[in-house]
Design an enzyme around this catalytic site. Structure first.
Site, short mmCIF file in Angstrom:
data_model
loop_
_atom_site.label_atom_id
_atom_site.label_comp_id
_atom_site.label_asym_id
_atom_site.label_seq_id
_atom_site.Cartn_x
_atom_site.Cartn_y
_atom_site.Cartn_z
N SER A 161 11.12 55.03 54.88
CA SER A 161 11.95 54.37 55.87
C SER A 161 12.77 55.40 56.65
O SER A 161 12.22 56.28 57.29
CB SER A 161 12.81 53.31 55.19
OG SER A 161 13.36 52.42 56.12
N GLU A 253 4.86 44.65 58.92
CA GLU A 253 6.19 45.21 59.11
C GLU A 253 6.56 45.31 60.59
O GLU A 253 5.72 45.66 61.42
CB GLU A 253 6.28 46.61 58.50
CG GLU A 253 6.20 46.64 56.99
CD GLU A 253 6.69 47.97 56.45
OE1 GLU A 253 7.88 48.29 56.70
OE2 GLU A 253 5.91 48.66 55.80
N HIS A 283 7.88 46.26 53.05
CA HIS A 283 8.48 47.55 53.38
C HIS A 283 8.67 48.38 52.11
O HIS A 283 9.31 47.96 51.16
CB HIS A 283 9.82 47.29 54.05
CG HIS A 283 10.55 48.50 54.52
ND1 HIS A 283 10.10 49.27 55.57
CD2 HIS A 283 11.71 49.07 54.09
CE1 HIS A 283 10.97 50.26 55.78
NE2 HIS A 283 11.94 50.17 54.89
#
Length: 311
Positions: A161, A253, A283
């Site tokens: 991320s 996503e 995620h």
């Protein structure tokens, strides 16, 4: 699981489709995630760390906390790890959350598969420390690893991320030691301007995020800085020369097009790029090694990819 692969000379995209059995497991995992955040046991940072720390610490590793020379984090060392190479793990959490301690489990799952020590770095979090504190700290950790006197000549970068973006931001100085052998990132958040089509596409049904859930952290972290500054959004500063790159992302996503666009831009510059899209997974699903067979296989692929590219 079934896969579909499209390849060019420099770019390989593979689409992975879940089996019905694993889709059921995924629904259970998602329910647990939503339950945790619906009934938190602490503040947001504590709750996030509780979630991340669910990834079990692998057998056969030693753990060592580091807080010196302006660098803090954890060494996660599998037995027999070579001294000349290291994996630098940069954690996610939208630049507001996350800690090296909580990520020791995920780091250990990479370390034992790769047979290489992992350093999980802490870095300054917003709102206490806004941009560019995080990318500056990530670059400093890379330099610190090169100056440890332990013969570390190569580093691989891994991040999830926001940490995936930090890993790619580190590529901005190709002259810094140690050499970057390869990069593997999970669901990287690469465009804080959030211009990707997957942010607004009616065909995307992200089970974790709505766009506004990232817009708030982006604003807090940037604190008025340009969201298209390449240190904050590596999509806008893809280097001319890149190490081999593996990107793993879920097919539903809102960050899907961040991954797609960076992969294409890197491949267009002649880089070796592999993009793995996992339909039906959330995620940073790679942390769910306890429950999801595909999470374990994905980390197997990360380890194999990194292992192929050590000099």
């Amino acid at each position: 699981m079934t896969t579909t692969t499209v390849a060019t000379t420099a770019f390989v995209e593979t689409r992975h489709v879940l089996s019905d059995d694993e889709r059921q497991i995924e629904q259970t995992v998602l329910a647990e995630i939503h339950q945790l955040f619906s009934n938190p046991t602490g503040d947001q940072r504590e709750t996030y760390d509780t979630l991340i720390a669910r990834t079990p610490i692998a057998d056969g590793v030693t753990l060592e906390a580091i807080d010196r020379d302006g660098v803090s984090g954890w060494w996660v060392r599998p037995s027999g790890a070579p001294a000349d190479r290291t994996i630098l793990f940069l954690h996610g959490g939208a630049y507001l959350l996350g800690s090296a301690k909580a990520y020791r489990g995920m780091a250990s799952q990479v370390a034992v598969r790769a047979g290489v020590a992992v350093f999980v770095a802490d870095y300054p979090l917003a709102p206490e420390h806004v941009f560019p504190a995080a990318p500056e700290a990530a670059a400093a950790v890379r330099r610190w690893l090169g100056g440890q006197g332990q013969g570390v000549s190569q580093v691989a970068l891994v991040g999830d991320s926001a940490g995936g973006a930090l890993a790619l931001s580190v590529l901005g100085d190709p002259t810094t030691s140690p050499t970057i052998a390869a990069v593997a990132v999970f669901s990287p958040w690469l465009d804080l301007a959030m211009t990707g089509a997957s942010f607004t596409s009616p065909d995307i049904h992200d089970p974790i995020f709505e766009p506004e859930m990232l817009a708030g952290p982006a604003g807090t972290y940037l604190a008025g800085a340009d969201p298209k500054d390449g240190r904050a959004s590596p999509l806008y500063a893809v280097p001319e020369v890149l190490p081999p790159l593996l990107i793993q992302v879920g097919g539903d996503e809102i960050l899907l097009d961040d991954a797609r666009r960076y992969a294409k831009a890197a491949a267009d510059k002649g880089g070796e790029v592999r993009l793995d899209i996992f339909d039906g997974l959330h995620h940073v699903f790679q942390g769910s090694t306890r429950d999801l067979p595909t999470a374990r296989r994905a980390l197997d692929e990360v380890a194999a990819f990194l292992s192929r590219h050590w000099a």
